[in-house]
Structures are given as C-alpha cells and as structure tokens.
Write an enzyme that holds these catalytic residues in place. Structure first.
Site, mmCIF file in Angstrom:
data_model
loop_
_atom_site.group_PDB
_atom_site.id
_atom_site.type_symbol
_atom_site.label_atom_id
_atom_site.label_comp_id
_atom_site.label_asym_id
_atom_site.label_seq_id
_atom_site.Cartn_x
_atom_site.Cartn_y
_atom_site.Cartn_z
ATOM 1 C CB CYS A 76 -0.921 0.028 1.217
ATOM 2 S SG CYS A 76 -2.064 -1.365 1.336
ATOM 3 C CG HIS A 139 -1.407 3.563 4.178
ATOM 4 N ND1 HIS A 139 -1.113 2.356 3.605
ATOM 5 C CD2 HIS A 139 -1.510 3.328 5.511
ATOM 6 C CE1 HIS A 139 -1.056 1.419 4.526
ATOM 7 N NE2 HIS A 139 -1.289 1.985 5.693
#
Length: 440
Positions: A76, A139
């Site tokens: 990610c 993120h």
C-alpha cells in the site's frame, strides 16, 4: 510489455491535449480513483465471470483499457508514495533497510512518513491553479507533518491509516477520520464498521464527499484534482446494507459492487454537470489482490501469479482504465483464464535471486508458471539484456533516506488535532523506539 507509471501516462495525455487545443483550451480536471487491494481479475472486462462491474466495464469500453499497467510496489504505502511523487520507493524513501526486507508500509507505530523533500502531484498542480482534495486513505504517514494538507492538498476527508480494528484505545487507539486538518471521530466508534456482518456506510460517505467537491469546484469554475482513495476492498472488507449479500462472490464482491456503483455515479455526475469532456479520469489499484486474506476478504488476480506483497505479476500488474470523452479513443476489453500455484517458485522463504534471477516469458506464460531454464540460450540472452538495465539503474540511483525503519508506540493516533473538541484525546505511552520488523 511496457510498464507505465500513472504520472507519466496522464502527463502525456494531458500535455498532448493542451498542445492540440491551445491557446483557448480550458484546464482539464483530474480524478484518480485508487482502489485498495483490488486485483486485475476483479473486473468483468478482464474476465471475472460474475460480471458484477457494469460501470467499470462501460468505462473501459468508452475509454482506454490498460492490461499491462504496473504499480511501483506490491504494498500500500510505497505504491501510493510512488503514484503521488512519480518516483520509485527507493528514491522517495518509502522502503526499509531493516534485515533483508525492503517492502514496508505505515502502520500506526511508524515514526516516518513522506519526506519534505518530495514534490507531490497536488503541489505541482497548485502551480497551474488547481484545487486538490483527497477522499479516503492517505497512508503516507500519520504524524502532523506528514498529513495531506502539509503536502499540497487543499482538502481531505478520510483516514491516515488502514481501517484495522477495533482497538481498546488503551494499548492501541482506533484510527481517526479527518475532515481537513481535524479529526471528526474514529473508526468503529463514530464511523461504524461491523466486523461480524461487514456493514459500513463509509463508501457512501466517500462518494458524497467526492460528488460535493466536484460540484463546488465546477460552480467556482475552478480546475480540480480529486484523489478518490477508497478502501472497502482492503481487509476487513465492508459494504453498506444496500449491497451486502448481493454479490455471487461473497462480502468482497459486495464491496466491489458498491465501488463500481459509486464510480458510475461519479461519471454520471460529470456528464450531468457538463464537464465530462474536460475531466480526465483514471482508475487503478494500489497493488494486487491480498490473496493471503482468504476467499471472503480478497479478490482475484486473474491468470497472474500470487498477489499483494509479492513482485510476481499478481502483485504488480493492476487493473487500469483511462477515461476522457472526446480525448481518449474508445477501447476494448481483454479476457484471460485463471492461473495456478507454481511449485518451487512461490514459496514463503526469502531467497536471494540477484545472481540467478527467475525469468519468465510473459508473452507466452502470463501466469509465470514456467521459469526459463538457466542453461538455455534464451535465459542467457534475456539475463544479459536485463543485467545491463539493472546496472544502469544502480549507477544512476540516488536513494532517498529510508522513512520506514523505526517504530514507536508513542507516535500512534493518541491525540490527533481536533480531539480536544470531541473529548477523544488519549494519553500516549512513553517513547520507546525500535527497529520495525517487516516480514514482507
């Protein structure tokens, strides 16, 4: 096959459009729809037999389908850092030097985040008068200096981390949800995700946030960049009540159906507002499906090998569609059959392949089932070509400072900005940093 980076691709598309239409062409809007752990084989246009993505399939038919589109990393955070900087994780700092690992991401206890030395896409677009918003998962670091509004975005609705939980708010706090620079609440407490049923309204909330932003900027005649980074297909997967139980593919399929519906609503909204011909839309995923999460919590990578956390095709090759009516010529779909596991190739051991890499001929073996024999002339010819490219990369590489080496429980989301107003500030433990342990 040619691996395309997103910034390179839409930069070329937009620059070509501006060049053709100067001097009176309006500045095009940009929407990036980034899915989370969605696999290449999850779309009907790529052969998913349940055909539960009619809006994405139509988007592909109206635009350009990219069957050979690659992410920069099968995890990610480094994938997202590469997308927004246009630079490999080794260059932008989203890697680790701990042990033999290189892949890492940004959990709550990570100390680092996106470097202040990196130039992100919204910062570039701001110089052209764009207003930028991120909806969904960031993120790239959750500490204040790493958040979106410190890195070029003008607006943000979403979370700094994955929606893991629920936590007890004592040893680990629940993840906050932000509206711009202040938290609105936390996952599981104020923004519900039912771990038993999978019910959550988050995708609908993210849809409304995106539609509202598009409307406001259109009324203001302001070019905009919307980064719609939804995460319903990341375990634990979720969907709203309207979609739960509707898919033939279980709860993961329910999440895909709701995302497909939401994408259809965004494209419909662009047409309703009359800005579809002036809006470049790009759909893709951050990495391959997380097949290690099990059949109810992960998707399909089609014929390709493995998935998330691996550099096989299943982890690196992503579904991708470019859509811009009047600018991108209509395309068509592709269909492959499912792949299988490969003995002695897919293992859970970290092995050194630098001197004798596994090489596959993807033209005749897209599932990476038959590595070329190291004794064959074909292998030796391919290795000589690849080695020259690798050496050139090493000779010119200037690594970024690794941002994902150190962890510390004291830096978790204990007291995000705005927590005082909500009575949701939590006391952090004493700082005790350690080298993060990365199994990837």
């Amino acid at each position: 096959m040619v691996a395309l980076t997103l910034i390179t691709f839409f930069g070329a598309i937009i620059c070509c459009s501006w060049t053709k239409n100067l001097p009176n062409a309006p500045t095009p809007n940009i929407i990036i729809m980034l899915m989370d752990d969605m696999g290449w084989g999850d779309l009907g246009v790529f052969g998913q037999p349940s055909k539960e993505t009619p809006n994405l399939d139509a988007m592909a038919a109206e635009g350009m389908l990219l069957p050979n589109f690659y992410t920069a990393n099968p995890l990610c955070s480094p994938s997202r850092a590469a997308l927004l900087t246009g630079r490999l994780p080794i260059r932008n700092g989203f890697y680790t030097t701990n042990a033999r690992a290189r892949n890492a991401y940004t959990p709550q206890d990570i100390v680092g985040g996106i470097s202040k030395d990196e130039i992100l896409l919204p910062q570039l677009l701001k110089t052209k008068g764009y207003v930028s918003k991120i909806v969904g998962k960031w993120h790239l670091g959750h500490r204040p200096q790493y958040l979106p509004l410190k890195n070029g975005f003008d607006e943000w609705f979403g979370s700094p981390n994955c929606h893991f939980g629920p936590y007890n708010d004592q040893s680990i706090p629940n993840i906050p949800v932000y509206n711009n620079s202040e938290m609105l609440g936390r996952f599981y407490e104020d923004f519900k995700i039912d771990r038993e049923t999978g019910e959550s309204n988050l995708t609908q909330i993210y849809l409304m946030e995106g539609l509202d932003f598009i409307l406001r900027q259109t009324k203001a005649q302001q070019p905009f960049f919307l980064y719609w980074a939804v995460d319903a297909t990341h375990a634990p997967v979720y969907a709203s009540k309207r979609f739960l139980g509707k898919s033939q593919r279980g709860r993961y399929g329910d999440a895909v159906m709701e995302l497909d519906y939401s994408i259809g609503q965004i494209l419909k909204w662009l047409r309703t507002l009359g800005i579809d011909n002036n809006t470049f839309v790009f759909f893709t995923s951050d990495n391959g499906a997380a097949v290690m999460s099990g059949p109810n919590e992960s998707g399909s990578n089609g014929p390709f090998l493995c998935g998330k956390e691996t550099t096989f095709e299943g982890g690196m090759r992503e579904p991708a569609i470019a859509w811009w009516p009047g600018h991108i010529k209509e395309g068509s779909g592709i269909n492959f059959c499912p792949g299988e596991e490969v003995p002695n190739v897919t293992t859970h051991e970290q092995k050194e392949h630098t001197l004798q890499p596994l090489i596959f001929h993807l033209g005749r073996d897209p599932g990476e089932k038959f590595p070329l024999s190291v004794l064959s002339k074909e292998y030796q010819d391919a290795l000589s070509r690849i080695s020259a490219v690798v050496q050139q990369h090493k000779d010119t590489l200037v690594p970024g400072i690794p941002q994902l080496n150190m962890c510390d429980s004291a830096v978790m989301n204990w007291a995000p900005a705005g927590c005082e107003k909500l009575g949701k500030c939590l006391k952090p433990p004493e700082s005790n940093p350690w080298k993060c342990d990365w199994p990837h």
